[in-house]
Design an enzyme around this catalytic site. Structure first.
Site, PDB file in Angstrom:
ATOM      1  N   LYS A  22       0.840  -1.203   0.000  1.00  0.00           N
ATOM      2  CA  LYS A  22       0.000   0.000   0.000  1.00  0.00           C
ATOM      3  C   LYS A  22       0.876   1.255   0.000  1.00  0.00           C
ATOM      4  CE  LYS A  22      -1.780   1.601   4.026  1.00  0.00           C
ATOM      5  NZ  LYS A  22      -1.456   3.023   4.244  1.00  0.00           N
ATOM      6  N   ASN A  23       1.824   1.305   0.931  1.00  0.00           N
ATOM      7  CA  ASN A  23       2.589   2.542   1.078  1.00  0.00           C
ATOM      8  C   ASN A  23       3.518   2.802  -0.101  1.00  0.00           C
ATOM      9  OD1 ASN A  23       1.280   3.000   3.431  1.00  0.00           O
ATOM     10  ND2 ASN A  23       3.009   2.510   4.783  1.00  0.00           N
ATOM     11  N   CYS A 118      -5.212   8.309   9.538  1.00  0.00           N
ATOM     12  CA  CYS A 118      -5.357   7.662  10.841  1.00  0.00           C
ATOM     13  C   CYS A 118      -5.105   8.660  11.971  1.00  0.00           C
ATOM     14  CB  CYS A 118      -4.342   6.517  10.972  1.00  0.00           C
ATOM     15  SG  CYS A 118      -4.809   5.030  10.104  1.00  0.00           S
ATOM     16  N   ARG A 123       0.952  14.532  13.424  1.00  0.00           N
ATOM     17  CA  ARG A 123       1.376  14.365  12.040  1.00  0.00           C
ATOM     18  C   ARG A 123       1.402  15.675  11.237  1.00  0.00           C
ATOM     19  NH1 ARG A 123      -0.979   8.819   9.659  1.00  0.00           N
ATOM     20  NH2 ARG A 123       1.135   8.496   9.003  1.00  0.00           N
ATOM     21  N   ASP A 309       4.390   0.424  12.126  1.00  0.00           N
ATOM     22  CA  ASP A 309       3.160  -0.150  11.561  1.00  0.00           C
ATOM     23  C   ASP A 309       2.967  -1.622  11.941  1.00  0.00           C
ATOM     24  OD1 ASP A 309       2.527   2.254  10.443  1.00  0.00           O
ATOM     25  OD2 ASP A 309       3.005   1.707   8.380  1.00  0.00           O
ATOM     26  N   ARG A 401      -8.749  -0.177   4.267  1.00  0.00           N
ATOM     27  CA  ARG A 401      -7.750   0.758   3.739  1.00  0.00           C
ATOM     28  C   ARG A 401      -6.429   0.036   3.459  1.00  0.00           C
ATOM     29  NH1 ARG A 401      -6.276   5.365   7.370  1.00  0.00           N
ATOM     30  NH2 ARG A 401      -4.915   5.596   5.587  1.00  0.00           N
TER      31      ARG A 401
HETATM   32  C1  UD1 Z   1       4.557   6.658   6.390  1.00  0.00           C
HETATM   33  C2  UD1 Z   1       3.621   5.495   6.192  1.00  0.00           C
HETATM   34  C3  UD1 Z   1       2.969   5.095   7.519  1.00  0.00           C
HETATM   35  C4  UD1 Z   1       4.049   4.827   8.564  1.00  0.00           C
HETATM   36  C5  UD1 Z   1       5.015   6.012   8.671  1.00  0.00           C
HETATM   37  C6  UD1 Z   1       6.197   5.730   9.584  1.00  0.00           C
HETATM   38  C7  UD1 Z   1       2.846   5.884   3.930  1.00  0.00           C
HETATM   39  C8  UD1 Z   1       1.717   6.215   3.033  1.00  0.00           C
HETATM   40  N1  UD1 Z   1       2.575   5.876   5.247  1.00  0.00           N
HETATM   41  O1  UD1 Z   1       3.749   7.753   6.853  1.00  0.00           O
HETATM   42  O2  UD1 Z   1       2.194   3.937   7.311  1.00  0.00           O
HETATM   43  O3  UD1 Z   1       3.451   4.653   9.834  1.00  0.00           O
HETATM   44  O4  UD1 Z   1       5.549   6.313   7.353  1.00  0.00           O
HETATM   45  O5  UD1 Z   1       6.894   4.609   9.178  1.00  0.00           O
HETATM   46  O6  UD1 Z   1       3.942   5.567   3.488  1.00  0.00           O
HETATM   47  N2  UD1 Z   1       6.338  14.306  10.991  1.00  0.00           N
HETATM   48  C9  UD1 Z   1       6.476  15.634  11.324  1.00  0.00           C
HETATM   49  N3  UD1 Z   1       6.489  16.562  10.314  1.00  0.00           N
HETATM   50  C10 UD1 Z   1       6.379  16.212   8.998  1.00  0.00           C
HETATM   51  C11 UD1 Z   1       6.237  14.844   8.676  1.00  0.00           C
HETATM   52  C12 UD1 Z   1       6.211  13.910   9.683  1.00  0.00           C
HETATM   53  O7  UD1 Z   1       6.596  15.982  12.496  1.00  0.00           O
HETATM   54  O8  UD1 Z   1       6.400  17.088   8.129  1.00  0.00           O
HETATM   55  C13 UD1 Z   1       6.286  13.293  12.069  1.00  0.00           C
HETATM   56  C14 UD1 Z   1       4.944  12.592  12.116  1.00  0.00           C
HETATM   57  O9  UD1 Z   1       4.035  13.333  12.880  1.00  0.00           O
HETATM   58  C15 UD1 Z   1       5.308  11.280  12.746  1.00  0.00           C
HETATM   59  C16 UD1 Z   1       6.712  11.001  12.212  1.00  0.00           C
HETATM   60  O10 UD1 Z   1       7.196  12.258  11.761  1.00  0.00           O
HETATM   61  O11 UD1 Z   1       5.360  11.404  14.138  1.00  0.00           O
HETATM   62  C17 UD1 Z   1       6.773   9.982  11.081  1.00  0.00           C
HETATM   63  O12 UD1 Z   1       6.114  10.485   9.963  1.00  0.00           O
HETATM   64  P1  UD1 Z   1       6.497  10.091   8.461  1.00  0.00           P
HETATM   65  O13 UD1 Z   1       7.751   9.279   8.404  1.00  0.00           O
HETATM   66  O14 UD1 Z   1       6.429  11.345   7.656  1.00  0.00           O
HETATM   67  O15 UD1 Z   1       5.283   9.171   8.094  1.00  0.00           O
HETATM   68  P2  UD1 Z   1       4.324   9.229   6.846  1.00  0.00           P
HETATM   69  O16 UD1 Z   1       5.127   9.451   5.601  1.00  0.00           O
HETATM   70  O17 UD1 Z   1       3.176  10.120   7.123  1.00  0.00           O
END
Ligand code: UD1
Length: 423
Positions: A22-23, A118, A123, A309, A401
């Site tokens: 998915k990701n 979620c 985030r 995850d 999802r």
């Molecule tokens: C992706 C995955 C999700 C997984 C996560 C961590 C997809 C579609 N989803 O989510 O399933 O749980 O990686 O392995 O690939 N953060 C900030 N600022 C930002 C971006 C992120 O503070 O601009 C924080 C988030 O709040 C969170 C952490 O960084 O606490 C990890 O986020 P990130 O690695 O960006 O995850 P996603 O890409 O959203």
């Protein structure tokens, strides 16, 4: 709203096929926005998140066609006639923010609603924003939307170090930099297999990128990208989830399409817990070594560490293990919403901040429980497979999802599981 009814019925054995990730697909699909030529993705997972991304891309002017029983996605973005990713679609799924980098790079501007997805912590988007600003973008927040604009002559290659190795921000930066003027370098880049898969696809499209899978990714901008066909990598989270089926319920399951190098840190913990994982010609075989499962301590980390995850699913296993385990969540705040639901099933869990202390119990007991997010929901299904009696998991739209044909895949190894309408 549908619910899923699980009745614990002892050891489970057989084969479970693993779908495309998915990701990975959610990052690969927006790559269509970088080129006028068609992008074809094979081994696509059949999930509601993929439909949401298809709807979003269509709203921007892309054509998205599902073929071969939805296993193939044919994407084409000849004309981008709308550069706004609307709140109504984006709120359904945080990964919608992955259209920002490619739209900005190709069209010079993008308006993207702040995401939903979620409910597992705040985030924010700051890492995405500063990464794209490093390439010369100007980004303002107005009325819940990010308004992004590239310099008149396009994005400018630059070196940027992220404060945290965000998966999504790495994907946005890399996609944007493929069409920037000059060389870009991303330091403290995320190393997840889904990023490696995205880079492999971008390279087939003509991008010049090195270093994926390491903390430094270098991108030499090119004038245009062309069409390509790319198979989506296997879903390591679906794989890890189903590896826990024989671990929690007993029996022996072969995960067809699974690869050890996608789940190395997870396999190390399973080994410590007394679960054997071996490679077969077609995937991975999993079974308990000698009966009991031992408690192990887990700390979630960015790849190659233990994936956040799989934390909820591992907690379900620890609820039924011998001893006391500590599960520390370092990636997301508020990612223990499954704990109170597991406790309804007789689990013994204490949560203090980002750490859950789980004391294994001899028997979990079936109960009505509520799914709160995607991975939390599947942890309740796993617990239900090991519990005595019936577990009714409501709000299963979360599961749809991220897990295709969940009931069928579990029925195929002998589980008593069915979807019931309107609960
Ligand atoms: C992706 C995955 C999700 C997984 C996560 C961590 C997809 C579609 N989803 O989510 O399933 O749980 O990686 O392995 O690939 N953060 C900030 N600022 C930002 C971006 C992120 O503070 O601009 C924080 C988030 O709040 C969170 C952490 O960084 O606490 C990890 O986020 P990130 O690695 O960006 O995850 P996603 O890409 O959203």
């Amino acid at each position: 709203m549908d619910a899923i009814l699980v009745t614990g019925n002892g050891p489970l054995s057989g084969k479970i096929p693993i779908a495309g990730a998915k990701n990975a697909a959610l990052a690969l699909m927006p790559a269509t926005l970088l080129s006028e030529e068609p992008l074809t993705l094979t081994n696509a997972p059949r999930l509601s998140d993929i439909k949401t991304m298809s709807d979003l891309l269509r709203s921007l002017g892309s054509e998205v066609t599902s073929l071969n029983d939805d296993l193939v996605l044919a994407l084409s973005s000849q004309n981008l006639d709308n550069l706004t990713a609307d709140y109504d679609i984006v709120r359904k799924m945080r990964a919608s923010n992955l259209v920002l980098g490619p739209m900005l790079a190709r069209a010079g501007q993008a308006v993207v609603s702040l995401p939903g997805g979620c409910a597992i912590g705040a985030r924010p988007m700051d890492i995405h924003i500063t990464a794209l600003e490093a390439l010369g973008a100007k980004i303002d927040l107005k009325d819940g939307y990010l308004h992004a604009r590239a310099p008149a002559k396009g994005l400018i290659g630059a070196r940027h170090e992220m404060r945290f190795a965000s998966v999504g921000a790495t994907e946005n930066f890399v996609m944007a930099a493929t069409l920037a003027n000059g060389t870009s370098q991303l330091v403290n880049a995320a190393r997840e297999p889904e990023i490696v898969d995205l880079v492999e696809c971008l390279r087939k499209m003509g991008a010049q990128i090195e270093g994926e899978g390491s903390p430094v990714i270098t991108i030499q901008g090119v004038d245009r990208l062309h069409g390509a066909t790319h198979p989506v990598v296997s879903d390591r989270i679906e794989l890890g989830t189903y590896m826990l089926v024989p671990a929690i319920a007993g029996g022996e399951v072969e995960l067809v399409g699974g690869r050890m190098n996608l789940v190395t840190a997870f396999c190390e913990k399973l080994d410590e817990a007394g679960i054997d994982v071996s490679e077969t010609a077609n995937g991975l075989r999993v079974k308990r070594r000698n009966g009991a499962v031992k408690s192990v301590d887990v700390k979630t980390e960015v790849f190659p560490g233990f994936p956040t995850d799989l934390q909820a699913q591992m907690m379900a296993l620890m609820c039924a293990a011998q001893g006391v385990s500590s599960l520390e969540e370092t990636i997301f705040e508020n990612r223990f919403m499954h704990a109170p639901e597991l406790m309804r099933m007789g689990a013994n869990i204490e949560v203090h901040g980002g750490t859950a202390r789980v004391s294994g119990v001899e028997n979990l007991k079936g109960a009505p429980v509520m799914a709160t997010d995607l991975r939390a929901s599947v942890s309740l299904i796993l617990a239900g497979l090991a519990a005595k009696g019936e577990t009714l998991v409501s709000r299963v739209y979360h599961l749809d999802r991220g897990y295709e044909k969940l009931e069928q895949k579990l029925q195929a190894v002998g589980a008593k599981i069915e979807r019931v309408a309107g609960k």
